[in-house]
Write an enzyme that holds these catalytic residues in place. Sequence first.
Site, PDB file in Angstrom:
ATOM      1  N   SER A 164     -20.058 -13.841 -22.921  1.00 50.61           N
ATOM      2  CA  SER A 164     -19.741 -15.186 -22.433  1.00 50.61           C
ATOM      3  C   SER A 164     -19.632 -15.228 -20.910  1.00 50.61           C
ATOM      4  O   SER A 164     -19.336 -14.218 -20.260  1.00 50.61           O
ATOM      5  CB  SER A 164     -18.418 -15.649 -23.040  1.00 50.61           C
ATOM      6  OG  SER A 164     -17.358 -14.856 -22.543  1.00 50.61           O
ATOM      7  N   GLY A 211     -15.956 -14.363 -19.933  1.00 46.05           N
ATOM      8  CA  GLY A 211     -15.649 -12.930 -20.051  1.00 46.05           C
ATOM      9  C   GLY A 211     -16.356 -12.115 -18.974  1.00 46.05           C
ATOM     10  O   GLY A 211     -15.737 -11.293 -18.281  1.00 46.05           O
ATOM     11  N   GLY A 212     -17.643 -12.345 -18.823  1.00 45.65           N
ATOM     12  CA  GLY A 212     -18.433 -11.581 -17.856  1.00 45.65           C
ATOM     13  C   GLY A 212     -17.977 -11.836 -16.427  1.00 45.65           C
ATOM     14  O   GLY A 212     -17.884 -10.922 -15.612  1.00 45.65           O
ATOM     15  N   GLU A 241     -25.007 -10.303 -18.202  1.00 46.88           N
ATOM     16  CA  GLU A 241     -25.880 -11.388 -18.652  1.00 46.88           C
ATOM     17  C   GLU A 241     -24.966 -12.421 -19.291  1.00 46.88           C
ATOM     18  O   GLU A 241     -24.267 -12.120 -20.259  1.00 46.88           O
ATOM     19  CB  GLU A 241     -26.870 -10.828 -19.660  1.00 46.88           C
ATOM     20  CG  GLU A 241     -27.955 -11.794 -19.981  1.00 46.88           C
ATOM     21  CD  GLU A 241     -28.827 -11.264 -21.098  1.00 46.88           C
ATOM     22  OE1 GLU A 241     -29.167 -10.075 -21.085  1.00 46.88           O
ATOM     23  OE2 GLU A 241     -29.134 -12.057 -21.989  1.00 46.88           O
ATOM     24  N   CYS A 258     -30.047 -15.533 -26.047  1.00 48.25           N
ATOM     25  CA  CYS A 258     -29.787 -15.939 -24.661  1.00 48.25           C
ATOM     26  C   CYS A 258     -30.968 -16.723 -24.094  1.00 48.25           C
ATOM     27  O   CYS A 258     -30.834 -17.424 -23.102  1.00 48.25           O
ATOM     28  CB  CYS A 258     -29.488 -14.720 -23.808  1.00 48.25           C
ATOM     29  SG  CYS A 258     -30.590 -13.366 -24.156  1.00 48.25           S
ATOM     30  N   GLU A 315     -24.039 -24.051 -21.181  1.00 46.22           N
ATOM     31  CA  GLU A 315     -24.646 -23.475 -22.383  1.00 46.22           C
ATOM     32  C   GLU A 315     -23.895 -23.894 -23.657  1.00 46.22           C
ATOM     33  O   GLU A 315     -22.667 -23.847 -23.698  1.00 46.22           O
ATOM     34  CB  GLU A 315     -24.625 -21.941 -22.265  1.00 46.22           C
ATOM     35  CG  GLU A 315     -25.310 -21.213 -23.394  1.00 46.22           C
ATOM     36  CD  GLU A 315     -25.190 -19.691 -23.265  1.00 46.22           C
ATOM     37  OE1 GLU A 315     -26.216 -19.017 -23.212  1.00 46.22           O
ATOM     38  OE2 GLU A 315     -24.054 -19.181 -23.200  1.00 46.22           O
TER      39      GLU A 315
HETATM   40  P1  NAP Z   1     -17.226 -12.415 -25.059  1.00 47.25           P
HETATM   41  O1  NAP Z   1     -16.077 -13.203 -25.531  1.00 47.25           O
HETATM   42  O2  NAP Z   1     -17.597 -12.552 -23.631  1.00 47.25           O
HETATM   43  O3  NAP Z   1     -16.911 -10.885 -25.389  1.00 47.25           O
HETATM   44  C1  NAP Z   1     -17.845  -9.838 -25.079  1.00 47.25           C
HETATM   45  C2  NAP Z   1     -17.085  -8.536 -24.847  1.00 47.25           C
HETATM   46  O4  NAP Z   1     -16.404  -8.626 -23.605  1.00 47.25           O
HETATM   47  C3  NAP Z   1     -16.044  -8.235 -25.903  1.00 47.25           C
HETATM   48  O5  NAP Z   1     -16.024  -6.851 -26.133  1.00 47.25           O
HETATM   49  C4  NAP Z   1     -14.752  -8.692 -25.241  1.00 47.25           C
HETATM   50  O6  NAP Z   1     -13.615  -7.945 -25.571  1.00 47.25           O
HETATM   51  C5  NAP Z   1     -15.022  -8.426 -23.778  1.00 47.25           C
HETATM   52  N1  NAP Z   1     -14.313  -9.369 -22.910  1.00 47.25           N
HETATM   53  C6  NAP Z   1     -14.498 -10.708 -22.842  1.00 47.25           C
HETATM   54  N2  NAP Z   1     -13.696 -11.252 -21.917  1.00 47.25           N
HETATM   55  C7  NAP Z   1     -13.003 -10.232 -21.375  1.00 47.25           C
HETATM   56  C8  NAP Z   1     -11.990 -10.154 -20.372  1.00 47.25           C
HETATM   57  N3  NAP Z   1     -11.556 -11.234 -19.724  1.00 47.25           N
HETATM   58  N4  NAP Z   1     -11.479  -8.941 -20.089  1.00 47.25           N
HETATM   59  C9  NAP Z   1     -11.894  -7.835 -20.745  1.00 47.25           C
HETATM   60  N5  NAP Z   1     -12.828  -7.854 -21.708  1.00 47.25           N
HETATM   61  C10 NAP Z   1     -13.379  -9.028 -22.029  1.00 47.25           C
HETATM   62  O7  NAP Z   1     -18.521 -12.711 -25.881  1.00 47.25           O
HETATM   63  P2  NAP Z   1     -18.795 -12.747 -27.476  1.00 47.25           P
HETATM   64  O8  NAP Z   1     -17.569 -12.628 -28.317  1.00 47.25           O
HETATM   65  O9  NAP Z   1     -19.846 -11.740 -27.685  1.00 47.25           O
HETATM   66  O10 NAP Z   1     -19.414 -14.185 -27.665  1.00 47.25           O
HETATM   67  C11 NAP Z   1     -18.707 -15.350 -27.306  1.00 47.25           C
HETATM   68  C12 NAP Z   1     -19.619 -16.320 -26.589  1.00 47.25           C
HETATM   69  O11 NAP Z   1     -20.399 -15.649 -25.603  1.00 47.25           O
HETATM   70  C13 NAP Z   1     -20.665 -16.971 -27.463  1.00 47.25           C
HETATM   71  O12 NAP Z   1     -20.187 -18.032 -28.216  1.00 47.25           O
HETATM   72  C14 NAP Z   1     -21.675 -17.375 -26.459  1.00 47.25           C
HETATM   73  O13 NAP Z   1     -21.321 -18.579 -25.852  1.00 47.25           O
HETATM   74  C15 NAP Z   1     -21.647 -16.281 -25.432  1.00 47.25           C
HETATM   75  N6  NAP Z   1     -22.744 -15.295 -25.572  1.00 47.25           N
HETATM   76  C16 NAP Z   1     -23.779 -15.394 -24.723  1.00 47.25           C
HETATM   77  C17 NAP Z   1     -24.804 -14.479 -24.817  1.00 47.25           C
HETATM   78  C18 NAP Z   1     -25.944 -14.548 -23.853  1.00 47.25           C
HETATM   79  O14 NAP Z   1     -26.845 -13.755 -24.000  1.00 47.25           O
HETATM   80  N7  NAP Z   1     -25.938 -15.428 -22.884  1.00 47.25           N
HETATM   81  C19 NAP Z   1     -24.796 -13.480 -25.788  1.00 47.25           C
HETATM   82  C20 NAP Z   1     -23.711 -13.404 -26.657  1.00 47.25           C
HETATM   83  C21 NAP Z   1     -22.675 -14.319 -26.521  1.00 47.25           C
HETATM   84  P3  NAP Z   1     -12.915  -7.936 -26.999  1.00 47.25           P
HETATM   85  O15 NAP Z   1     -13.590  -6.841 -27.694  1.00 47.25           O
HETATM   86  O16 NAP Z   1     -11.486  -7.619 -26.741  1.00 47.25           O
HETATM   87  O17 NAP Z   1     -13.137  -9.285 -27.599  1.00 47.25           O
END
Ligand code: NAP
Length: 485
Positions: free
Chosen positions: A202, A205-206, A225, A262, A353
Amino acid sequence: METVDEALNKAQVAFLAYKNFSGRKKATFLRAIADEIEAMGKELVETAMRETNLPEARIVNERGRTTGHCRMFADLVEEGSWVDARVDTALPNRMPAPKPDMRKMLVPIGPVVVFGAANFPLAYSTAGGDTISALAAGCPVIVKAHPAHLETSKLVAGAIEKAASKTGMPSAVFQHVHGHGFEIGQALVKHPFTKAVGFTGSLAGGKALFDLANQRTEPIPVFAELSSINPVILLPDSLSRDSAKTASMLAASITLGVGQFCTNPGLIIAIENEALQNFISVLSIEIQKALPGTMLHQGIADNYAKRLAIALEQKGVKVEAQSITRGDTTQGAPFIASVSADAFLKNSTLSEEVFGPFSLIIKCKDINELYAVVVKGHGQLTSTLIGDETEIAKHKALLNVLVEKAGRLVINGVPTGVEVCPAQMHGGPYPATTDSRFTAVGADAIKRFARPVAFQNFPEALLPDELITENPLGIWRMVNGEFKK
Ligand code: NAP
């Protein structure tokens, strides 16, 4: 955090040995990873299917892509030219000052932390492109397992560990950590021995991890990404000839994999006229016919529902078509909506997005408004132009803007489907990624995890093999301005 500190200390010890391993030795390891992944057979496929709701054919395909990139990077490092070696020999008699002997090549950057993607449990996760390109570069890797497919991640981690032990790699060349909450991930990014981060997920997160890495005493690169809506521009003359065909092609791309790519086409930009109405009619029929699919995990499904609702409640947005919705909250139902360019230009929420099978059609009054929408757009992984060659040639100015906005430009195709090959570029200006200079897919992904070092006035005996005058490895190099073996 003790586990993280221990893991990074071990990774650093591993790095000091692994960074000097030959390309041939690293290649044996990478090929062994592919073999071990294949050897797990059905167990891996069934586990990934159970954890991600993805169908068997998709998982098998992804496994092929994963073992394919292991072998691709093995070939790359075995051949060796990827280090981009430059040899500029000394000119002791140059006036007014002598020129020193200068030689340069890429060397591995250090231990890399990888956050795998939820939407690619194999090809962009534990043995995904980030992990394998970092290992190929000579960097130990610590993977933070994605909680949405933990068992799959553990199986793949076991395969990598087995391959490392069979091929004589340092014991901590690869490590796998997991746990609830963000603490572990943040501690991994902050640890002084971590030298780079690979992330797919996300925007929130990123970006949080990117900011954390930049607040360190020693800032480090984060190759993240994040978010892309991949605009597709329909040029008017061509649309009037091919509106039905274009609509069917885009419907298939929007709904592919329940829109969880993505590169999903989230924005369609066109001039409002009869051809666009025909296009919307055909696209609507296709979207109504498409069945909702089970999304990767509840969090992604909830996020899709939330982001979709926000998009649909914006001023001027009209739902054009939706597939049937089932009561089950894990289902992602395809949707298309439209809005005027004027409303779109005034509302930045509409550029965000919506991760799932949704696309927003922007109706422009004329070509000037279409240009305005494109100019306002932020960074993307891809941009697509649909039109014949003659019509596209009339809009070179549009192409000129698109080059600034995206890492990959597509003509008369769809953005989904990312070929793994040396010419691929999977990255783009922010917020698509945090570093538009690099690709996450294809051979050049290795360059994210290496840095150039110049060796000045080194005796031959102290030079790395890649830079020795005789070229004992037989690699391609730039020698005194000439590219040769
Ligand atoms: P996410 O919430 O960003 O999590 C991805 C990883 O990063 C997980 O392991 C998470 O940890 C870690 N993380 C996230 N925020 C963090 C923070 N503030 N500090 C430390 N670690 C952190 O993504 P997701 O669960 O895979 O998907 C959620 C959303 O991301 C989707 O609904 C979509 O909008 C987007 N997404 C986009 C793409 C793309 O290619 N653009 C691909 C996949 C998802 P934890 O293990 O503790 O949860």
